[in-house]
Design an enzyme around this catalytic site. Structure first.
Site, PDB file in Angstrom:
ATOM      1  N   ARG A 120     -43.251  18.762  32.285  1.00 16.61           N
ATOM      2  CA  ARG A 120     -43.214  18.769  33.753  1.00 16.61           C
ATOM      3  C   ARG A 120     -42.058  19.636  34.258  1.00 16.61           C
ATOM      4  O   ARG A 120     -42.184  20.326  35.277  1.00 16.61           O
ATOM      5  CB  ARG A 120     -43.073  17.329  34.256  1.00 16.61           C
ATOM      6  CG  ARG A 120     -43.116  17.178  35.771  1.00 16.61           C
ATOM      7  CD  ARG A 120     -43.293  15.724  36.168  1.00 16.61           C
ATOM      8  NE  ARG A 120     -43.066  15.531  37.586  1.00 16.61           N
ATOM      9  CZ  ARG A 120     -42.010  14.919  38.112  1.00 16.61           C
ATOM     10  NH1 ARG A 120     -41.074  14.415  37.310  1.00 16.61           N
ATOM     11  NH2 ARG A 120     -41.876  14.785  39.411  1.00 16.61           N
ATOM     12  N   HIS A 167     -42.622  22.649  36.793  1.00 17.53           N
ATOM     13  CA  HIS A 167     -42.027  22.706  38.119  1.00 17.53           C
ATOM     14  C   HIS A 167     -41.031  23.852  38.255  1.00 17.53           C
ATOM     15  O   HIS A 167     -40.770  24.324  39.370  1.00 17.53           O
ATOM     16  CB  HIS A 167     -41.361  21.367  38.454  1.00 17.53           C
ATOM     17  CG  HIS A 167     -42.339  20.310  38.817  1.00 17.53           C
ATOM     18  ND1 HIS A 167     -42.071  19.342  39.777  1.00 17.53           N
ATOM     19  CD2 HIS A 167     -43.587  20.050  38.374  1.00 17.53           C
ATOM     20  CE1 HIS A 167     -43.125  18.538  39.896  1.00 17.53           C
ATOM     21  NE2 HIS A 167     -44.048  18.956  39.047  1.00 17.53           N
ATOM     22  N   TRP A 211     -52.632   8.469  33.317  1.00 12.70           N
ATOM     23  CA  TRP A 211     -53.970   9.054  33.415  1.00 12.70           C
ATOM     24  C   TRP A 211     -54.843   8.681  32.211  1.00 12.70           C
ATOM     25  O   TRP A 211     -56.054   8.617  32.321  1.00 12.70           O
ATOM     26  CB  TRP A 211     -53.886  10.571  33.492  1.00 12.70           C
ATOM     27  CG  TRP A 211     -53.305  11.120  34.755  1.00 12.70           C
ATOM     28  CD1 TRP A 211     -53.978  11.390  35.919  1.00 12.70           C
ATOM     29  CD2 TRP A 211     -51.944  11.504  34.995  1.00 12.70           C
ATOM     30  NE1 TRP A 211     -53.120  11.918  36.862  1.00 12.70           N
ATOM     31  CE2 TRP A 211     -51.863  11.997  36.319  1.00 12.70           C
ATOM     32  CE3 TRP A 211     -50.775  11.485  34.216  1.00 12.70           C
ATOM     33  CZ2 TRP A 211     -50.672  12.470  36.877  1.00 12.70           C
ATOM     34  CZ3 TRP A 211     -49.588  11.946  34.760  1.00 12.70           C
ATOM     35  CH2 TRP A 211     -49.549  12.425  36.082  1.00 12.70           C
TER      36      TRP A 211
END
Length: 280
Positions: free
Chosen positions: A35, A39, A180
């Site tokens: 991540r 980002h 998820w």
């Protein structure tokens, strides 16, 4: 002991130790490193040729305090000892390489990576806020961010979202909560399988709009995730749910493109572009 300048193999080994590598559990920093790379790069604007990982600006409070980046201190802190050991390494290279190594160590494809990104201490090199994907929004937002501003194709966009196979949302970050997939530390094509195979309904709770599976009530999807069930994205969701090898190959190529966004820009160019586009 440090390493010789350019010894990226030594850096890789220390990143693997920082993940940690021996056995994955919910304490692994792997998803946070992916991540962080994501980002760091997804602030790019191809129309203005600014943003992206160039400059290593994620280490500045003005960027990491952005609400969308909440929680990424875990990945940054895990990688800081690697930088301390290899001070010749730029943060811009470290953050992108960390994401590549994390994908590989969690069972995903090998991501070809090359160094050469520079760091900057110029406050004007920090990209504007509100450029990162917002999970609260819809298909139009995905098209605006991925296809228009970042310049990805539909297929590349669907391949990149497959990284949601690992990690989970934390209510203390952007308000969303839950994983998820059931195997949050294994990089697989399970995100697509869950999206297609489970029955999703809006979750009734005190948080932002998200979806939960009717079968177990233990998995979640964001509004943007649900948009991938629509055209033009769905055919690739179905493809990757059926063929993990194809997903790995396409994810590899899309991730290489992601971590390359803005790297053609040379030191000092962004300030000139900011002056031009802002009229200052």
């Amino acid at each position: 002991m440090g390493s010789k300048i350019g010894d990226y193999d030594a850096v890789r080994k220390d990143i693997i130790e920082a993940i940690p590598a021996e056995r994955y559990d919910k304490g692994t920093f792997g998803p946070s490193m992916i991540r962080l790379a994501w980002h760091s790069c997804a602030t790019y604007n191809r129309h203005q040729n600014n943003g992206g990982s160039q400059g290593g600006t994620m280490r500045f409070e003005e960027q990491y305090s952005d609400t969308a980046n909440k929680g990424l201190e875990n990945g940054r802190n895990a990688l800081q000892p690697v930088h301390d050991k290899h001070p010749w390494l730029t943060y811009a290279d470290l953050y992108t390489l960390g994401g590549c190594v994390a994908v590989e160590q969690m069972g995903g494809p090998h991501i070809p990576w090359s160094g050469g990104r520079f760091d900057t201490d110029d406050i004007e090199d920090i990209p504007p806020r509100n450029r990162l994907p917002d999970g609260h929004l819809n298909k139009g937002h995905i098209i605006d961010v991925f296809l228009d501003r970042l310049g990805f194709t539909v297929q590349e966009t669907v391949a990149l979202i497959g990284a949601h196979a690992v990690g989970e949302c934390h209510k203390s970050h952007q308000g969303f909560d839950g994983p998820w997939t059931h195997n949050q530390t294994e990089f697989t094509n399970n995100f697509y399988k869950m999206l297609l195979e489970r029955t999703w309904k809006e979750k009734v709770w005190d948080g932002p709009r998200q979806f939960e599976d009717e079968e177990t009530h233990s998995l979640m999807m964001l509004p943007t995730d649900m948009a991938f069930l629509k055209e033009p994205f769905r055919p690739y969701v179905e493809l990757y749910a059926e063929d993990q090898d194809r997903f790995f190959e396409d994810f590899k190529n899309a991730f290489v493109k992601l971590i390359s966004l803005g790297t053609s820009r040379k030191r000092g160019e962004k300030n000139k572009l900011l002056v031009e586009c802002c009229g200052r």
